[in-house]
Design a protein around this motif. Structure first.
Motif, PDB file in Angstrom:
ATOM      1  N   SER A 196      46.612  45.972  39.388  1.00 24.83           N
ATOM      2  CA  SER A 196      45.349  46.928  39.291  1.00 24.83           C
ATOM      3  C   SER A 196      46.122  47.864  38.478  1.00 24.83           C
TER       4      SER A 196
ATOM      5  N   GLU B  22      39.213  51.261  37.179  1.00 23.70           N
ATOM      6  CA  GLU B  22      39.907  50.297  37.753  1.00 23.70           C
ATOM      7  C   GLU B  22      40.060  48.819  37.083  1.00 23.70           C
TER       8      GLU B  22
ATOM      9  N   LEU C 150      41.296  44.421  38.187  1.00 25.23           N
ATOM     10  CA  LEU C 150      41.741  44.390  38.595  1.00 25.23           C
ATOM     11  C   LEU C 150      42.103  42.871  38.531  1.00 25.23           C
TER      12      LEU C 150
END
Length: 498
Positions: A61, A74, A76
């Protein structure tokens, strides 16, 4: 080095994005090509590093600006998108090694800086779609990829003015698909108050039985399958592939539609959840018939094409049907088969389009009537095409065989007449592939070349990368550690395994 390693998720996207601006300023044919190839190779190396890290340590992450999700954006990286990053950057680098002489012959020199800038933007869009964990960011990268794709297809205009019409057609249909996708994202945001995919997924069970969410699922799925070119939303793809420069066709055939397959899998399994997608709203009832009709009808249409690029374009629509069929089987083996075919088809079809690009470089046409006796005029290139065709058909020791083997096993797991019917449909489609590949073989080897023509292969700079893909496809048809291994790891992760 540790600092750079920590920031690999963002560097994978930012480096090609910033390099596009530099590339647009470069003149001549060598500097833009060299910069684009180096940047793509760097992205490939970073993708390998990310995949290895995910394989050892689990999902990564990355919080942009150190703002924690869901408030911040984010990135990921998990086994699924790490696998896709590897495919996209690897195909891109291989295609670029081939590109210099091919682009020099098809795109005016004064436009090549802008061409490679658009190429880098398309690469940025594809990598960004895969790596971001934010729904609106996906839309942004989708538009970056789409807008640059319109430019790249239109770059075929010096060879054939129909490239402009093809780009415009793709623009109209692509915009409709993007609009559907954005409406779906908007409805999800209204109902959940977040754009972070993991956060939406965690709240989804509380609101899944509401009309706005059902509408959101409908808009998202339709938007993605338009971008994916699933039958009957495929009309933009044959023209786009046929009239774009050879390099663009090979690049898109190996990557662009695979990104949309990734999005479909991501939303079905990560956001909506398999139980909701195939239990409550039963997407299989929609996707499975379209997939089967798609690979049967498009394989049949490919038989009647007079242009090899167009023939392979319809074949690509058919192969996308296989990938969606694997998803619609709603099982671990089906999803594995779909991901294995994403990898295998990327290798095989890129090799085929590159060999067709070699023919176009030498002959100036890829119409069958102009390629009579091409097996004698370009024996190395034509033999490569035939080997690639075997992979498309699914002959043993080729990746196409591996894909269809897993797909047939997944269909047989159904344990009903439907499973046997699906196996029959896959076999019939493979026989149709034999016919359309044989049409090229017949023209190439059983007809005499025009009088006065001499043996003339494309430059080694094009032949070598082409054969890397052809031989690579056979390697992955024999050693399945990478294609099947990573596909199984991604499937296990999506279905809740380790």
């Amino acid at each position: 080095m540790v600092f750079l390693s920590t920031h690999l998720p963002i560097l994978t996207v930012v480096i090609p994005l910033l390099s596009a601006a530099v590339c647009a300023l470069l003149k001549g044919k060598n500097l833009p090509w060299a910069l684009t190839t180096i940047i793509s190779a760097i992205s490939f190396l970073m993708s390998i590093q990310l995949l290895l890290e995910v394989n050892v340590s689990g999902p990564i992450s990355y919080e942009l600006g150190s703002w924690a999700p869901p408030w911040g954006i984010e990135y990921l990286v998990d086994p699924l998108n790490a696998f896709l990053l590897l495919i996209i950057s690897g195909i891109s680098t291989g295609v670029l090694l081939y590109a210099r002489d091919s682009i020099a012959s098809e795109v005016p020199e004064k436009q090549q800086g802008l061409f490679y800038a658009a190429y880098l933007l398309a690469l940025t869009g594809m990598l960004g779609i895969c790596i971001t964990g934010d729904a609106f960011n996906i839309f942004v990268f989708l538009e970056i990829m789409s807008l640059s794709s319109y430019v790249l297809i239109a770059a075929g205009a010096p060879q054939d003015k129909r490239a402009l019409t093809a780009a415009y057609q793709y623009l109209i249909i692509g915009t409709v698909g993007a609009t559907f996708f954005l409406i779906g994202v908007g409805l999800l945001y209204v109902m959940t108050g977040t754009l972070n995919l993991a956060d939406i997924a965690s709240r989804f069970s509380e609101i899944e039985d509401t009309r706005p969410i059902r509408a959101a699922v409908g808009f998202l799925v339709v938007g993605i399958v338009i971008k994916l070119a699933l039958f009957p939303f495929h009309v933009w793809l044959p023209n786009g592939y046929t009239y774009a420069p050879s390099v663009v066709t090979a690049f898109f055939a190996g990557t662009a539609t695979k990104v949309s397959v990734y999005l479909l899998i991501r939303f079905i399994y990560t956001v909506f959840g398999g139980d909701y997608s195939f239990g409550i709203i039963d997407l299989a009832d929609i996707l499975l018939p379209l997939a089967v009709i798609g690979f049967l009808s498009m394989s049949a249409v490919a038989i009647f094409q007079k242009n090899i690029k167009r023939l392979l374009a319809y074949s690509s629509v058919a192969q996308l049907g296989y990938m969606v069929l694997g998803i619609s089987l709603a099982s671990e083996s089906g999803l594995t088969a779909s991901l294995v075919h994403v990898f295998n088809h990327a290798i095989v079809k890129t090799g085929l389009f590159l060999s067709v690009g070699c023919m176009f470089y030498a002959v100036g046409s890829v119409y069958l009537k102009d390629l009579e006796g091409i097996g004698q005029r370009m024996p190395i290139t034509t033999f490569g095409f035939v080997l690639g065709g075997l992979g498309l058909i699914g002959v043993p020791l080729t990746p196409g065989f591996i894909s269809k083997w897993y797909l047939i096993l997944a269909a047989l797991e159904k344990g009903s007449y439907l499973g046997y019917a699906l196996v029959t449909a896959v076999l019939v489609s493979s026989l149709l592939a034999v016919i359309y590949i044989w049409r090229v073989v017949e023209v190439a080897y059983f007809r005499s070349p025009p009088e006065g023509t001499e043996k003339a292969e494309a430059p080694l700079s094009m032949l070598v990368p082409c054969w890397i893909f052809i031989l690579g496809s056979f390697y992955f048809g024999i050693d399945t550690t990478i294609n099947v291994g990573f596909a199984e790891a991604a499937t296990s992760f999506l279905l809740g395994g380790s």
